[in-house]
Design an enzyme around this catalytic site. Structure first.
Site, short mmCIF file in Angstrom:
data_model
loop_
_atom_site.label_atom_id
_atom_site.label_comp_id
_atom_site.label_asym_id
_atom_site.label_seq_id
_atom_site.Cartn_x
_atom_site.Cartn_y
_atom_site.Cartn_z
CD GLN A 89 40.45 29.29 62.79
OE1 GLN A 89 40.64 29.91 61.75
NE2 GLN A 89 41.18 29.49 63.88
N GLY A 90 36.21 26.66 63.40
CA GLY A 90 35.05 27.14 64.16
C GLY A 90 35.47 27.77 65.47
CB SER A 137 35.38 34.19 65.14
OG SER A 137 36.73 34.49 65.15
CD GLU A 168 45.53 32.28 62.82
OE1 GLU A 168 45.20 32.10 64.01
OE2 GLU A 168 44.78 32.77 61.97
CB SER A 191 43.16 42.57 65.76
OG SER A 191 43.39 43.01 67.09
CG ASN A 192 47.93 44.36 62.62
OD1 ASN A 192 47.83 43.12 62.61
ND2 ASN A 192 48.43 45.05 61.61
CD GLU A 193 44.27 47.51 66.24
OE1 GLU A 193 43.75 46.47 65.78
OE2 GLU A 193 44.76 48.40 65.51
#
Lengths: 383, 386
Positions: free
Chosen positions: B126-127, B129, B244, B371-373
């Protein structure tokens, strides 16, 4: 596996929401209803009887409607949403549930018939000063003289004990174990007072008071009490779910409308994230409450008391965690207004706190679950 | 409201259980049970066993090997797989690029890539980030510039999980720097053997080599490797990340970890009421989470995710982390022996040796997959309207 309600259940919810909404969606009316004794609206109690709600859990032969736990759960959720002060949970579900489980055919027809018709309020006199949550009685003792029975000792706190027409009383039996008795409300010495959520409780004293054994005289019914307590826990969890949903909705509305520093509070991410965590707590609670309600239904048809008691503990633990989290955060995010008696949210939190402590708080249930934790590999909700 | 599985779903669950416990090589399942890192070959072996039975990519379109299952059946498939310690099909293939190609790709791309993707004949990386584009993915800078029919790619990707095994990489690149950042992104499929492409390992705090940097220096990519519309990459990214999120609440594997440590550290748990309470509390939270997952799958109509799916990612990863923390605590002083893995003279058990690296490794769970945020942001904005 299906978490959805059918059309009839949806219709029941709408009907109950309409009835209790009309009475209490204006919170000031709820304040007025709990101001004077008996701490609820007798006329509303009659309307609930007319709608068939008071007889919902009981067999048709006993004057009831014969509905299942899912329906009772719906009623409790709707009552919780407006924190209706009528003693549905303690009188119908709890005390009525015991009469239904243990009483003779004659007793069931007489007591539950009158309860269903709104002619009589029941209370279960069970908790005793100095003791924690339990399915047994110690301080109130039963004495037998031929066919006559008398009770002596003190029960406190008894929810709506001063108003009750009929008391269902647990007592230590002469031969050991715990029995249940019916006592006319006026035959006991009663001192009523208000609880912190506006509902009523009482000290109820017996001193050689005449009592009628509920069901077979002298029989230890501890197991039946434990079962009805488990069912009542699940229904209390349903009621708490309605109250939690109210708290979260009120909090999000407040964050959107209240302005400080010239902007609405939902400008601040720190506050929004706390509301998001409240939502997580609410969803986890709803999932386990729905599941436990279905376990009650299944246990009713299969007679699996162990599964029922376990599910009730698990739902109670999660709901204890969720309701404290949501309640505390609802007050904090509102600020000072939620500390006042005239605003709804603080009162809903008080009611959540009552429900949390009615039949064992989170620590109580966790302690029970922790004791049995190595007895199984894992928990499979699909069985 | 109905607690029990239908007769059909019950039979389905038995079939799955039978398959996963008998048709996937025992060595691979033992490795998962032990908590040791799988080799690339073990991952291929497991996925090919599933694919041979038509069970590797059930959520793909039927013509490309999918099954027309209900959401509940997919859930059961996933839970039974985790329950049997079967490694899930490689997420980059099965959950990410496969559905993207099936949905956005040309017929040529589908025919070329999908069968090999399902069978793990191509290992995808996976490219997405970049060093300056994490949660703010749309800020990515890796660029692709037209050169005739081809693209010339320059820039850097990072956190490329298992990139050391990758054959191909699906990459978000900036194809128009002059528009709103979301509107200038495209997706390219890039052969990782291309000249100018370099994979550099990143050492992690668990001592392992799980992720990589991928550098692009004038990498030439054929025009036919563009997926979907030019500058339509953001739509694809949202589609992919939506898929995802559904798969990132590993209830089954977390339950297995907890059940295993109960067995392995039984004496310690039985002897300590505080530890028992911790275990019981985790079990209950996992139950509430699993029931939430079941509610979500039962109500995800028409492919629209249930609003509570963000709860699954948020709470699921918190519990996953909490269980690794408990396992490390129960490993006691033995947890220090992380370097003794595979060391025959060590007297400590494998699970104790793996406990600390696993604990450290799983800190990633609340960072990846949105992220969880970000999940809290989704809940407060989309669900609560804040």
């Amino acid at each position: 596996m299906d978490f959805s309600y059918d059309d009839e259940q949806d219709a029941l919810r709408e009907a109950v929401r309409g009835l209790v909404g009309k009475a209490y969606s204006d919170f000031e009316k709820r304040r007025q209803a709990v101001e004077d004794d008996p701490g609820f609206d007798e006329a509303q109690w009659q309307r609930m009887a007319e709608m068939g709600l008071l007889g919902l859990p009981f067999a048709e032969d006993d004057g009831g409607v014969g509905a299942g736990p899912v329906e009772i759960g719906i009623v409790c959720q709707e009552l919780g949403r407006v924190i209706a002060p009528e003693p549905y949970l303690t009188s119908v579900v709890y005390a009525g549930g015991l009469v239904s489980a243990v009483g003779t055919a004659e007793q069931r027809q007489e007591v539950l018939g009158a309860l269903s018709a709104g002619e009589s309020v029941l209370a279960f006199a069970h908790d005793e000063p100095g003791r924690t949550w339990s399915a047994t009685a110690e301080a109130v003792t039963a004495t037998q003289d031929g066919d006559a029975w008398t009770l002596s000792g003190v029960k406190e706190p008894v929810p709506h004990g001063a108003r009750a027409d009929v008391l269902v009383v647990s007592a230590a039996l002469p031969a050991g174990g715990t029995g249940l008795f019916l006592v006319a409300g006026g035959d006991a010495e009663r001192t009523g007072y208000a609880a912190y959520d506006g509902t009523r409780a009482a000290r109820v004293a017996f001193d050689g008071t005449t009592a009628t054994p509920l069901g077979e005289p002298g029989l230890d019914v501890t197991a039946s009490i434990a079962t009805v307590q488990a069912i009542t826990r699940v229904m209390a969890a349903n009621q708490a779910l309605g109250a939690m949903q109210f708290c979260l909705r009120a909090t999000t509305e407040y964050l959107k409308s209240r302005k400080q520093f010239g902007v609405p509070l939902n400008t601040f991410q720190a506050l929004n994230f706390r509301a998001a965590d409240m939502y997580v707590s609410q969803e986890l609670a709803q999932s386990i409450v729905d599941w436990a309600t279905m376990v009650v239904e299944q246990a009713g048809s299969r007679g699996d008391q162990e599964a029922l008691i376990d599910a009730a503990r698990r739902a109670s633990l999660q709901v204890s965690r969720s309701s404290r989290h949501i309640g505390q955060e609802a007050i904090q995010l509102h600020g000072g207004i939620a500390m006042t008696a005239e605003y709804s949210v603080g009162n809903v939190v008080a009611h959540l706190t009552v429900l949390d402590h009615l039949l064992g708080d989170g620590t109580h249930h966790l302690s029970e679950l922790a004791g049995a934790v190595t007895g199984h590999a894992d928990i499979d909700p699909l069985g | 409201m109905q607690l029990e599985l239908s007769e059909e779903d019950r039979r389905f669950r038995e079939e799955m259980r039978e398959f996963f416990t008998t048709q996937v090589p025992q060595e691979v399942r033992d490795a998962v049970r032990e908590g040791r890192e799988l080799t690339a070959d073990e991952i291929r072996t497991a996925q090919r066993a599933l694919n041979a039975a038509g069970l590797a990519v059930p959520h793909w379109p039927v013509e490309w090997g999918g099954k027309d299952w209900t959401e509940l059946q997919r859930h059961i498939w996933n839970e039974e797989m985790q329950r049997a310690f079967v490694p899930a099909p490689l997420a980059f293939n099965a959950s990410m690029i496969g559905p993207v190609i099936a949905h956005f790709g040309t017929e040529e791309q589908k025919a070329e890539f999908l069968p090999k993707t399902a069978n793990l004949d191509i290992w995808w990386s996976q490219g997405f980030s970049e060093p300056d584009a994490g949660s703010d993915l749309a800020g990515l800078r890796c660029s692709a510039v037209r050169d005739g029919d081809d693209w010339i790619v320059n820039g850097q990707k990072t956190w490329t999980t298992l990139g050391q095994y990758g054959d191909w990489i699906f990459t978000l690149v900036r194809t128009d720097p002059d528009v709103k950042k979301q509107a200038g992104i495209s997706m390219l499929l890039i052969d990782m053997r291309s000249e100018g492409l370099e994979v550099r390992p990143i050492q992690l705090i668990d001592g392992g080599h799980e992720v990589n940097e991928v550098w692009f220096d004038d990498v030439r990519v054929p025009g036919a490797n563009l997926v979907g519309d030019l500058n339509g990459g953001w739509t694809i990214a949202k589609f992919l990340l939506g898929n995802e999120r559904v798969g990132v609440a590993p209830v089954g594997s977390t339950k297995r970890s907890l059940a295993l440590v109960k067995e392995r550290a039984k004496a310690r748990i039985e002897g300590d009421p505080l530890v028992r309470a911790r275990v019981a509390e985790l079990e209950n939270e996992l139950l509430a989470l699993e029931l939430t997952a079941l509610r979500v799958v039962a109500h995800s109509a028409d492919g629209e995710p249930h609003p509570a799916s963000s709860v699954l990612k948020l709470k699921g990863t918190e519990l996953q982390q909490a269980v690794t923390e408990l396992v490390l605590d129960l490993a006691g002083p033995g947890g220090l022996a992380s370097g003794a893995v595979g060391e025959p003279t060590s007297g400590l058990e494998g699970w104790q040796q793996h406990a600390a690296p696993t604990y450290l490794n799983m800190r990633k769970a609340s960072i990846y997959g949105g992220s969880n945020e970000i999940q809290r942001q989704i809940i407060s904005r989309t669900i609560l309207g804040l």
